[in-house]
Design a protein around this motif. Sequence first.
Motif, PDB file in Angstrom:
ATOM      1  N   GLU A 251      -7.462  11.022 -41.798  1.00 18.03           N
ATOM      2  CA  GLU A 251      -7.076  12.335 -41.284  1.00 18.03           C
ATOM      3  C   GLU A 251      -6.393  12.145 -39.929  1.00 18.03           C
TER       4      GLU A 251
ATOM      5  N   SER B 223      -4.574  14.588 -36.687  1.00 13.74           N
ATOM      6  CA  SER B 223      -4.243  15.894 -36.124  1.00 13.74           C
ATOM      7  C   SER B 223      -3.467  15.692 -34.834  1.00 13.74           C
TER       8      SER B 223
ATOM      9  N   VAL C 119      -4.010  15.204 -43.819  1.00 11.81           N
ATOM     10  CA  VAL C 119      -4.966  14.318 -44.475  1.00 11.81           C
ATOM     11  C   VAL C 119      -4.232  13.531 -45.562  1.00 11.81           C
TER      12      VAL C 119
END
Length: 344
Positions: free
Chosen positions: A117, A119, A67
């Motif tokens: 963010e 991932s 983040v």
Amino acid sequence: MVHRTMIDTEQLPPAERFGMWLDLVARTAAPLRIRSAHQHDFRARAEFVELGPIQLVRYRYPSLAAVRTAKLIRRTEVDFHMLALTTDGAGVVGQDGRQSRLGAGEFTLYDGSRPHEVSGFGDEGEQQHAASVVALIPYGAMPLSPERLTPLLAGRMSATEGLGALVAQYLTRITSYPEQYRQADAERLGGVALDLISTMLGRHLVAEDDMPREVRRRALLAQVQNHIQRHLGDAGLTPGSIAEAHHISVRSLHRLFEQEQTTVASYVRELRLERCRRDLADPALAHRPVQAIATRWGFRDKAHFSRTFRAAHRLTPQEYRTVHLQQARIVNSPASEVNSVRTY
């Protein structure tokens, strides 16, 4: 060789690897806060390639979540856009209330000056690592303003067709083999990357008219040159076929190359001769007939190839091969190796 930096956590004991990765990320242009289920043994690699105005980074890592907070943003001196290509595994990106799940072969864009963010997940139950190539592009390096690019943030863009495929091939080629490029070429390589990226993003915004004419010309030229390189062995590669493949007139194609101080035919011929020279000088291909090499690269007529090659090099193809294979044998001979050791 272009300037590059390699970081590999496997150089350290398992317990120290995640800390090394955190230190690395903290020193990048867009630091992130990271967590991972693999902190006990974080096997990851990052390779940074500097190309004038932009930086390319090739990542390989276990599954992680990151983040970028407002606090981290305030510590950053230069604002960046980041174009990220997922090459292995999958990813999720979120920014400004929009979230997308990405598979291999997809781009996304995010703005480093805003919280987001990111991932990444490996395949096969996370047994395989995730991998990506990221271009860090400073504000102002592209002709599209940050405001114009906002609709694309955290979205998905194909990297397997059209301009997206060309951009992906270009970025992955450079980051896979940076040793093949000279430092003197870094600025131009970065400029070509910016032209291609800008044009791709402009297409997604349906705003190509907003692109400067010269940027559009260079992007089209890069597409045409890439097409030629991929079809060099095709005897039917002609100005007409090239123009048709790019939906332009033959006249427009010739004008495109006039600004490069060459012609389409000359460009094709020089590339074909370059590939022939490389193969003729390769000891591993010494058994292959000269004409087979010529045919491989689009020279179907033996006499025409011989005339063209001799006009360029003042040697017949066979003479060129003999000279260079002899040189290769001398360089690789045991005596040469001994002398090389003594020299050092």
